[in-house]
Design an enzyme around this catalytic site. Sequence first.
Site, mmCIF file in Angstrom:
data_model
loop_
_atom_site.group_PDB
_atom_site.id
_atom_site.type_symbol
_atom_site.label_atom_id
_atom_site.label_comp_id
_atom_site.label_asym_id
_atom_site.label_seq_id
_atom_site.Cartn_x
_atom_site.Cartn_y
_atom_site.Cartn_z
ATOM 1 C CB SER A 75 -4.352 -6.462 4.506
ATOM 2 O OG SER A 75 -3.803 -5.240 4.118
ATOM 3 C CG HIS B 148 -1.923 -1.010 1.336
ATOM 4 N ND1 HIS B 148 -2.111 -1.745 2.479
ATOM 5 C CD2 HIS B 148 -2.838 -1.462 0.445
ATOM 6 C CE1 HIS B 148 -3.097 -2.602 2.302
ATOM 7 N NE2 HIS B 148 -3.562 -2.451 1.064
ATOM 8 N NE ARG C 188 -2.761 -7.767 -4.184
ATOM 9 C CZ ARG C 188 -3.464 -8.230 -3.173
ATOM 10 N NH1 ARG C 188 -2.914 -8.395 -2.015
ATOM 11 N NH2 ARG C 188 -4.737 -8.535 -3.324
ATOM 12 C CE LYS D 173 -12.511 -6.064 1.652
ATOM 13 N NZ LYS D 173 -11.298 -5.477 1.095
#
Length: 160
Positions: free
Chosen positions: A130, A17, A92, A41
Amino acid sequence: MRIGLYPGTFDPVTLGHLDIMHRAARLVDRLVIGVAINREKKPMFELQERVEMIRMETAQITACEVIVHPFENLLIDCARDVGAQVIIRGLRAVTDFEYEFQMVGMNRLMDDSIETVFLMADARRQAIASRLVKEIARLNGDISKFVTPAVAKALISRVR
């Protein structure tokens, strides 16, 4: 003034990030880091904790003005709220692209005046996610290659 919005949950903020933030800062005059409130989430860190982590980790960015902005509405509405002309997204892998492709299409249908720019993750950071960092921390693994020392300390404290 060119305003860019880089959104995410940042739970926690990773070196991946931060790489995107530093690179995006060279492209805009103001970088708004949109910290999403995404109850689905179930974040490990509370909103204010994530906001403070990002403020601390981006304090040294001098290429542009950096603002950390929590949001809970649609991404396109957040972009309008902060006056962003561009949404910045990091990629990514191919799986990221498929999701982002759909999101860009929907956002363009809602407001075609706001562009989306993709920055490819640095090759050394492509695997960092993450959720994986949290899992490694939970299992007592070394997370020093994925987050800053301050974030590692907060994460380790949280999982133990």
